[in-house]
Design a protein around this motif. Structure first.
Motif, PDB file in Angstrom:
ATOM      1  N   GLY A  24       2.184  -2.265  -4.268  1.00 45.87           N
ATOM      2  CA  GLY A  24       2.236  -1.026  -3.510  1.00 45.87           C
ATOM      3  C   GLY A  24       2.328  -1.280  -2.016  1.00 45.87           C
ATOM      4  O   GLY A  24       3.128  -0.659  -1.304  1.00 45.87           O
ATOM      5  N   VAL A  88       2.884   6.396  -3.595  1.00 47.99           N
ATOM      6  CA  VAL A  88       4.053   5.514  -3.747  1.00 47.99           C
ATOM      7  C   VAL A  88       5.325   6.336  -3.970  1.00 47.99           C
ATOM      8  O   VAL A  88       6.386   6.037  -3.394  1.00 47.99           O
ATOM      9  CB  VAL A  88       3.833   4.529  -4.904  1.00 47.99           C
ATOM     10  CG1 VAL A  88       5.111   3.759  -5.223  1.00 47.99           C
ATOM     11  CG2 VAL A  88       2.704   3.552  -4.570  1.00 47.99           C
ATOM     12  N   GLU A 121      -1.335   4.536   1.541  1.00 53.04           N
ATOM     13  CA  GLU A 121      -1.287   3.491   0.509  1.00 53.04           C
ATOM     14  C   GLU A 121      -2.349   2.412   0.691  1.00 53.04           C
ATOM     15  O   GLU A 121      -3.031   2.039  -0.262  1.00 53.04           O
ATOM     16  CB  GLU A 121       0.106   2.844   0.498  1.00 53.04           C
ATOM     17  CG  GLU A 121       0.443   2.122  -0.791  1.00 53.04           C
ATOM     18  CD  GLU A 121      -0.288   0.797  -0.957  1.00 53.04           C
ATOM     19  OE1 GLU A 121      -0.502   0.383  -2.111  1.00 53.04           O
ATOM     20  OE2 GLU A 121      -0.643   0.179   0.072  1.00 53.04           O
TER      21      GLU A 121
END
Length: 416
Positions: A24, A88, A121
Motif C-alpha cells: 500500500g 487505496v 494510507e
C-alpha cells in the motif's frame, strides 16, 4: 533474536498484513514520485515553468494532513482493514484522472485530491501492522514498511527509465492506477487488527479528548515529523530536476541514478529499522541523521554521474535509514485509543509544515542562478541536524505492549 528469525516466526496472517501494508505504501509512493520525474515536461506542455508546476507537490503534501485525519478517524471507528481498502482505491482513481488534465489548474486540483487519499494510507497501514506483529518483530517490520516509500520511488524510476519515452507524462499517471488491484489482495488475505477488536469491546474516547491529555507529546511528534519531511523531500523531490536541469543528463541517466539511490534507501530503512530493535529508536535515528551530513557534499557536487550515484546511494541510505524507524516509533508512542489517527496525523501535519520544500528549493535555485546543488545541500545539512536534536532529546517507549496499562501510562512519565 535476530531480525530474520523474528520474521520467520510471523504467522501467515501476520505476513499477509505486512505485505499488504508494505505494498500500500509502495504503490502510494510510486504514484507520488511519478510527478517528480516529469515536472519539466508538464511545464513545457502547459507553457509555464518548473516552480509553477512544483506547486502540485506542495498541494499534495499539504492535503495529506486532511487525509490522515479523515481516514485515521475512520480507522479508529470502523477498523483499519476496510479503511485501508477505501484509501487505496481512492488514491488510484485520482492518480488515473490526473493523466486527463487539460491545463495547470485542473492538474493541481487532481493532485490536491490525490493528496487527501495519499495522506490516509501511511497511518492506517502502519497501525494495522504494528498492532498485528509481535513486539520483537517491530523494528525490522518498521524498516520493511517504510522501505515501501523508496520502493515506490524505485518503481517510478524504472517506469520512467523504460516507458517515459514511449508513453509520455500522461501515460505515467495512467500506469499509476494499477494499485487499485491491491484492494483485492487486502480483502482476501488481511484480517482486522487484534488490538482494534479488543478496543472495540472495551469502548474508546473521542480523539480530541485523548489528544488534550497528550499535548506535549503531540507537539513534539509534529515538530519531529516536520524535520523528517524536510529531510526526506529535501533530498528527493527536486533531485531529478537538478540532474536534468543543472547537470543536463538525459532521462535514461536520471532514471539510472534514481534506481541506484532508491536501492540505497531500501537498504538503509531495513538496516536501521533492525538496528533500532537492538540499540533503541532514538539512538538509531540520531546516528543515521548525523552521518548524512558529511555525505551531502558528494551527493550534491560529485563531478560525474557515477560519483553522483554513489553519493546519492549513501545519502538515501542514511535519510531513509532514519525514516525506517518512524513507523514503529510513532506507533509505540501513540495512545492505544487513537493509534489509527495519532501517528498518521502527526506525520502528515509535519508534511503540511514542510510542504513548501520543493517550491522553496526551486525558488532558491532560481535566485542562485540555477544552482540546485547549493539549495539541496543547505536544506539537507540543516534538517539532518534538527532531526538528530529532536529525536535525541525526545520520547521513547520501545517494545511497549499495546492494549495494556503500560501503553496507557501518562506520556510525561517516559524517559526523555
Amino acid at each position: 533474536m535476530s531480525a530474520l528469525e523474528s520474521l520467520r516466526r510471523l504467522t501467515p496472517q501476520q505476513r499477509n498484513t505486512v505485505i499488504a501494508s508494505y505494498l500500500g505504501w509502495t504503490l502510494d509512493a510510486f504514484d507520488f514520485f511519478i510527478l517528480v520525474f516529469v515536472l519539466k515536461y508538464i511545464a513545457e506542455e502547459f507553457h509555464t515553468d518548473v516552480p509553477a508546476v512544483s506547486v502540485a507537490i506542495f498541494l499534495t503534501l499539504a492535503m495529506r494532513a486532511l487525509g490522515a485525519l479523515v481516514f485515521g478517524l475512520a480507522a479508529d471507528r470502523y477498523g483499519r482493514r476496510i479503511t485501508l481498502m477505501a484509501d487505496v482505491l481512492l488514491y488510484s482513481i485520482f492518480e488515473f484522472l490526473t493523466g486527463f488534465s487539460t491545463g495547470l489548474t485542473m492538474f493541481l486540483v487532481f493532485r490536491a485530491l490525490y493528496g487527501i487519499a495519499m495522506g490516509g494510507e501511511w497511518g492506517v497501514g502502519a497501525s494495522l501492522v504494528m498492532e498485528t506483529v509481535p513486539e520483537e518483530s517491530r523494528g525490522i517490520v518498521s524498516g520493511i514498511l517504510q522501505a515501501g516509500y523508496p520502493s515506490g520511488y524505485l518503481i517510478a524510476s524504472i517506469v520512467f527509465f523504460l516507458l517515459f519515452p514511449v508513453i509520455g507524462w500522461r501515460g505515467m499517471f495512467f500506469v499509476g492506477a494499477l494499485p487499485a488491484l491491491l484492494v483485492l489482495y487486502i480483502r482476501r488475505n488481511v484480517e482486522e487488527s487484534p488490538a482494534f477488536l479488543k478496543r472495540q469491546a472495551t469502548g474508546r474516547r473521542p480523539f480530541l479528548t485523548v489528544l488534550r491529555e497528550n499535548i506535549p507529546l503531540f507537539i513534539w511528534a509534529v515538530l519531529l515529523m516536520t524535520a523528517f519531511n524536510f529531510f526526506s523531500h529535501g533530498t528527493q523531490d527536486i533531485y531529478p530536476t537538478f540532474l536534468e536541469t543543472q547537470r543536463n543528463y538525459s532521462s535514461y541517466t536520471v532514471g539510472a541514478i534514481a534506481i541506484v539511490y532508491n536501492i540505497g534507501a531500501i537498504c538503509g530503512g531495513l538496516f536501521f529499522g533492525a538496528l533500532s530493535q537492538r540499540i533503541g529508536r532514538r539512538r538509531a535515528i540520531v546516528i543515521a541523521a548525523l552521518i548524512a551530513v558529511p555525505v551531502a557534499p558528494l551527493w550534491a557536487y560529485a563531478p560525474g554521474p557515477v560519483l553522483l550515484a554513489i553519493g546519492a546511494f549513501l545519502m538515501q541510505f542514511f535519510v531513509q535509514g532514519a525514516w525506517g524507524i518512524v513507523p514503529v516509533h510513532l506507533n509505540e508512542l501513540s495512545p492505544d485509543e487513537v493509534r489509527g489517527t495519532f501517528p498518521g496525523f502527526a506525520y502528515q501535519l509535519g508534511n503540511l509544515l514542510a510542504s513548501g520544500n520543493a517550491t522553496l528549493q526551486a525558488g532558491l535555485a532560481a535566485r542562485w542562478d540555477g544552482d540546485y546543488a547549493y539549495a539541496l545541500l543547505i536544506v539537507a545539512a540543516v534538517v539532518a541536524l534538527v532531526v538528530a536534536a529532536l529525536a535525541g532529546f525526545g520520547y521513547e517507549k520501545k517494545d511497549v505492549r499495546f492494549g495494556t496499562e503500560e501503553a496507557e501510562e501518562p506520556h510525561g512519565a517516559m524517559r526523555i
